[in-house]
Motif scaffolding. Structure first.
Motif, PDB file in Angstrom:
ATOM      1  N   GLY A   7       0.900  -1.293   0.229  1.00 55.23           N
ATOM      2  CA  GLY A   7       0.066  -0.039   0.007  1.00 55.23           C
ATOM      3  C   GLY A   7       0.925   1.306   0.009  1.00 55.23           C
ATOM      4  O   GLY A   7       2.131   1.136   0.053  1.00 55.23           O
ATOM      5  N   PRO A   8       0.128   2.431  -0.073  1.00 57.10           N
ATOM      6  CA  PRO A   8       0.739   3.499   0.078  1.00 57.10           C
ATOM      7  C   PRO A   8       1.790   3.690   1.229  1.00 57.10           C
ATOM      8  O   PRO A   8       1.447   3.426   2.287  1.00 57.10           O
ATOM      9  N   SER A   9       2.895   4.847   1.074  1.00 51.84           N
ATOM     10  CA  SER A   9       3.573   5.145   2.377  1.00 51.84           C
ATOM     11  C   SER A   9       2.629   5.625   3.282  1.00 51.84           C
ATOM     12  O   SER A   9       1.753   6.294   2.690  1.00 51.84           O
ATOM     13  N   GLU A  10       3.189   5.725   4.363  1.00 48.65           N
ATOM     14  CA  GLU A  10       2.209   6.652   5.507  1.00 48.65           C
ATOM     15  C   GLU A  10       1.782   8.059   4.884  1.00 48.65           C
ATOM     16  O   GLU A  10       0.823   8.464   5.431  1.00 48.65           O
ATOM     17  N   ARG A  11       2.901   8.689   4.576  1.00 54.12           N
ATOM     18  CA  ARG A  11       2.873  10.293   3.981  1.00 54.12           C
ATOM     19  C   ARG A  11       1.534  10.298   3.075  1.00 54.12           C
ATOM     20  O   ARG A  11       1.217  11.464   2.774  1.00 54.12           O
ATOM     21  N   TYR A  12       1.180   9.257   2.336  1.00 56.77           N
ATOM     22  CA  TYR A  12       0.292   9.278   1.226  1.00 56.77           C
ATOM     23  C   TYR A  12      -1.101   8.646   1.923  1.00 56.77           C
ATOM     24  O   TYR A  12      -2.158   8.387   1.044  1.00 56.77           O
ATOM     25  N   ARG A  13      -1.215   8.174   2.902  1.00 57.62           N
ATOM     26  CA  ARG A  13      -2.443   7.514   3.387  1.00 57.62           C
ATOM     27  C   ARG A  13      -3.259   8.628   4.232  1.00 57.62           C
ATOM     28  O   ARG A  13      -2.933   9.565   4.930  1.00 57.62           O
ATOM     29  N   ARG A  14      -4.551   8.283   3.889  1.00 63.38           N
ATOM     30  CA  ARG A  14      -5.538   9.355   4.342  1.00 63.38           C
ATOM     31  C   ARG A  14      -5.699   9.294   5.998  1.00 63.38           C
ATOM     32  O   ARG A  14      -5.623   8.413   6.356  1.00 63.38           O
ATOM     33  N   PRO A  15      -5.369  10.354   6.695  1.00 63.95           N
ATOM     34  CA  PRO A  15      -5.537  10.554   8.272  1.00 63.95           C
ATOM     35  C   PRO A  15      -7.039   9.731   8.640  1.00 63.95           C
ATOM     36  O   PRO A  15      -8.051  10.008   7.820  1.00 63.95           O
ATOM     37  N   ASP A  16      -7.082   9.279   9.668  1.00 65.46           N
ATOM     38  CA  ASP A  16      -8.221   8.591  10.372  1.00 65.46           C
ATOM     39  C   ASP A  16      -9.481   9.898  10.497  1.00 65.46           C
ATOM     40  O   ASP A  16      -8.873  11.070  10.780  1.00 65.46           O
ATOM     41  N   GLY A  17     -10.712   9.404   9.739  1.00 63.26           N
ATOM     42  CA  GLY A  17     -11.492  10.444  10.009  1.00 63.26           C
ATOM     43  C   GLY A  17     -11.938  11.263   8.748  1.00 63.26           C
ATOM     44  O   GLY A  17     -12.586  12.186   8.779  1.00 63.26           O
ATOM     45  N   LEU A  18     -10.944  11.229   7.872  1.00 59.49           N
ATOM     46  CA  LEU A  18     -10.819  12.290   6.453  1.00 59.49           C
ATOM     47  C   LEU A  18     -11.970  11.516   5.643  1.00 59.49           C
ATOM     48  O   LEU A  18     -11.681  10.406   5.158  1.00 59.49           O
ATOM     49  N   LEU A 109      -2.677  29.273   0.674  1.00 58.95           N
ATOM     50  CA  LEU A 109      -4.110  28.713   1.004  1.00 58.95           C
ATOM     51  C   LEU A 109      -4.212  27.194   0.719  1.00 58.95           C
ATOM     52  O   LEU A 109      -4.861  26.521   1.678  1.00 58.95           O
ATOM     53  N   GLU A 110      -3.456  26.602  -0.167  1.00 56.61           N
ATOM     54  CA  GLU A 110      -3.685  25.257  -0.629  1.00 56.61           C
ATOM     55  C   GLU A 110      -2.945  24.611   0.619  1.00 56.61           C
ATOM     56  O   GLU A 110      -3.205  23.370   1.081  1.00 56.61           O
ATOM     57  N   ARG A 111      -1.602  25.018   0.970  1.00 58.93           N
ATOM     58  CA  ARG A 111      -0.688  24.501   2.199  1.00 58.93           C
ATOM     59  C   ARG A 111      -1.515  24.516   3.481  1.00 58.93           C
ATOM     60  O   ARG A 111      -1.838  23.643   4.174  1.00 58.93           O
ATOM     61  N   GLN A 112      -2.542  25.759   3.736  1.00 61.33           N
ATOM     62  CA  GLN A 112      -3.208  25.928   4.894  1.00 61.33           C
ATOM     63  C   GLN A 112      -4.392  24.899   4.885  1.00 61.33           C
ATOM     64  O   GLN A 112      -4.642  24.432   6.005  1.00 61.33           O
ATOM     65  N   ALA A 113      -4.911  24.900   3.852  1.00 65.66           N
ATOM     66  CA  ALA A 113      -6.113  23.646   3.560  1.00 65.66           C
ATOM     67  C   ALA A 113      -5.634  22.333   3.899  1.00 65.66           C
ATOM     68  O   ALA A 113      -6.424  21.546   4.641  1.00 65.66           O
ATOM     69  N   ARG A 114      -4.478  21.884   3.365  1.00 63.17           N
ATOM     70  CA  ARG A 114      -3.896  20.522   3.713  1.00 63.17           C
ATOM     71  C   ARG A 114      -3.532  20.514   5.291  1.00 63.17           C
ATOM     72  O   ARG A 114      -3.902  19.441   5.823  1.00 63.17           O
ATOM     73  N   GLU A 115      -2.782  21.568   5.855  1.00 59.72           N
ATOM     74  CA  GLU A 115      -2.602  21.369   7.479  1.00 59.72           C
ATOM     75  C   GLU A 115      -3.694  21.194   8.141  1.00 59.72           C
ATOM     76  O   GLU A 115      -3.941  20.314   9.072  1.00 59.72           O
ATOM     77  N   LYS A 116      -4.656  22.175   7.838  1.00 61.20           N
ATOM     78  CA  LYS A 116      -6.116  22.059   8.600  1.00 61.20           C
ATOM     79  C   LYS A 116      -6.846  20.628   8.384  1.00 61.20           C
ATOM     80  O   LYS A 116      -7.365  20.270   9.351  1.00 61.20           O
ATOM     81  N   LEU A 117      -6.725  20.238   7.054  1.00 57.82           N
ATOM     82  CA  LEU A 117      -7.856  19.163   6.899  1.00 57.82           C
ATOM     83  C   LEU A 117      -7.320  17.866   6.778  1.00 57.82           C
ATOM     84  O   LEU A 117      -7.838  16.684   7.120  1.00 57.82           O
ATOM     85  N   ALA A 118      -6.228  17.517   6.511  1.00 61.88           N
ATOM     86  CA  ALA A 118      -5.334  16.311   6.370  1.00 61.88           C
ATOM     87  C   ALA A 118      -3.822  16.240   7.001  1.00 61.88           C
ATOM     88  O   ALA A 118      -2.925  15.533   6.243  1.00 61.88           O
ATOM     89  N   ASP A 119      -3.622  16.787   8.043  1.00 67.78           N
ATOM     90  CA  ASP A 119      -2.251  16.642   8.816  1.00 67.78           C
ATOM     91  C   ASP A 119      -1.227  17.166   7.634  1.00 67.78           C
ATOM     92  O   ASP A 119      -0.206  16.551   7.905  1.00 67.78           O
ATOM     93  N   GLY A 120      -1.350  18.003   6.812  1.00 72.57           N
ATOM     94  CA  GLY A 120      -0.474  18.595   5.870  1.00 72.57           C
ATOM     95  C   GLY A 120       0.002  17.507   5.000  1.00 72.57           C
ATOM     96  O   GLY A 120       0.854  18.081   4.134  1.00 72.57           O
ATOM     97  N   ARG A 121      -0.745  16.492   4.697  1.00 71.78           N
ATOM     98  CA  ARG A 121      -0.412  15.599   3.617  1.00 71.78           C
ATOM     99  C   ARG A 121      -0.825  15.889   2.382  1.00 71.78           C
ATOM    100  O   ARG A 121      -1.984  16.460   2.159  1.00 71.78           O
ATOM    101  N   LYS A 122      -0.062  15.515   1.258  1.00 73.04           N
ATOM    102  CA  LYS A 122      -0.221  16.117  -0.075  1.00 73.04           C
ATOM    103  C   LYS A 122      -0.665  14.648  -0.846  1.00 73.04           C
ATOM    104  O   LYS A 122      -0.261  13.353  -0.450  1.00 73.04           O
ATOM    105  N   HIS A 123      -1.130  15.012  -1.886  1.00 70.53           N
ATOM    106  CA  HIS A 123      -1.412  13.960  -2.991  1.00 70.53           C
ATOM    107  C   HIS A 123      -2.323  12.907  -2.501  1.00 70.53           C
ATOM    108  O   HIS A 123      -2.127  11.773  -3.058  1.00 70.53           O
TER     109      HIS A 123
END
Length: 153
Positions: A7-18, A109-123
């Motif tokens: 599976g994907p690396s941890e950095r590309y896994r959806r945080p719990d609850g997202l 704003l894209e960075r802030q959205a990722r930080e707020k909603l997805a623990d900063g994870r990209k892609h």
């Protein structure tokens, strides 16, 4: 290979609850930023090509002078060489204004959205698309590079 490692690396896994809707929205925001990055690249191409054209104009002026066409050479030198491409601006100024007015705020704003909603994870959207589209267990369809396969939990 352990199937749990496929599976994907941890950095590309959806945080719990997202939820799916948020992953899709962040994916679309990421897509928009990629398009903006592409447009910015075209600005740099415009900048470089315009600069090359200006130097070619300077070379043409010199060649025209050498060929005895001083009046035409002088007119091109005075009217075109070093000319603004937009009133008061060379291309570097256009890029700087684009970066400050549009690109910078979009990126932030894209960075802030990722930080707020997805623990900063990209892609995340792309990582999940890769999981859906790749053939699990097939060579050249691995979830991650060999160097990372043994590092993830």
């Amino acid at each position: 290979m352990n199937p749990d490692d496929d599976g994907p690396s941890e950095r590309y896994r959806r945080p719990d609850g997202l939820d799916d809707a948020t992953v899709a929205a962040l994916g679309k925001l990421s897509e928009a930023l990629e398009i903006i990055e592409h447009a910015r690249g075209h600005l740099y191409a415009f900048h470089r090509l315009t600069g090359k054209a200006d130097f070619a104009l300077g070379d043409a002026v010199e060649l025209l002078r050498n060929a005895g066409h001083d009046e035409l050479a002088e007119r091109i030198d005075q009217e075109l060489v070093g000319r603004n491409v937009i009133e008061g601006r060379w291309t570097f100024q256009i890029i700087d204004e684009y970066d400050e007015t549009y690109y910078g705020p979009c990126k932030e704003l894209e960075r802030q959205a990722r930080e707020k909603l997805a623990d900063g994870r990209k892609h995340l959207f792309e990582a999940e698309m890769k999981e859906d589209r790749r053939t699990h267990g097939q060579k050249n369809h691995e979830a991650k590079p060999p160097s990372l396969r043994d590092l993830d939990p």
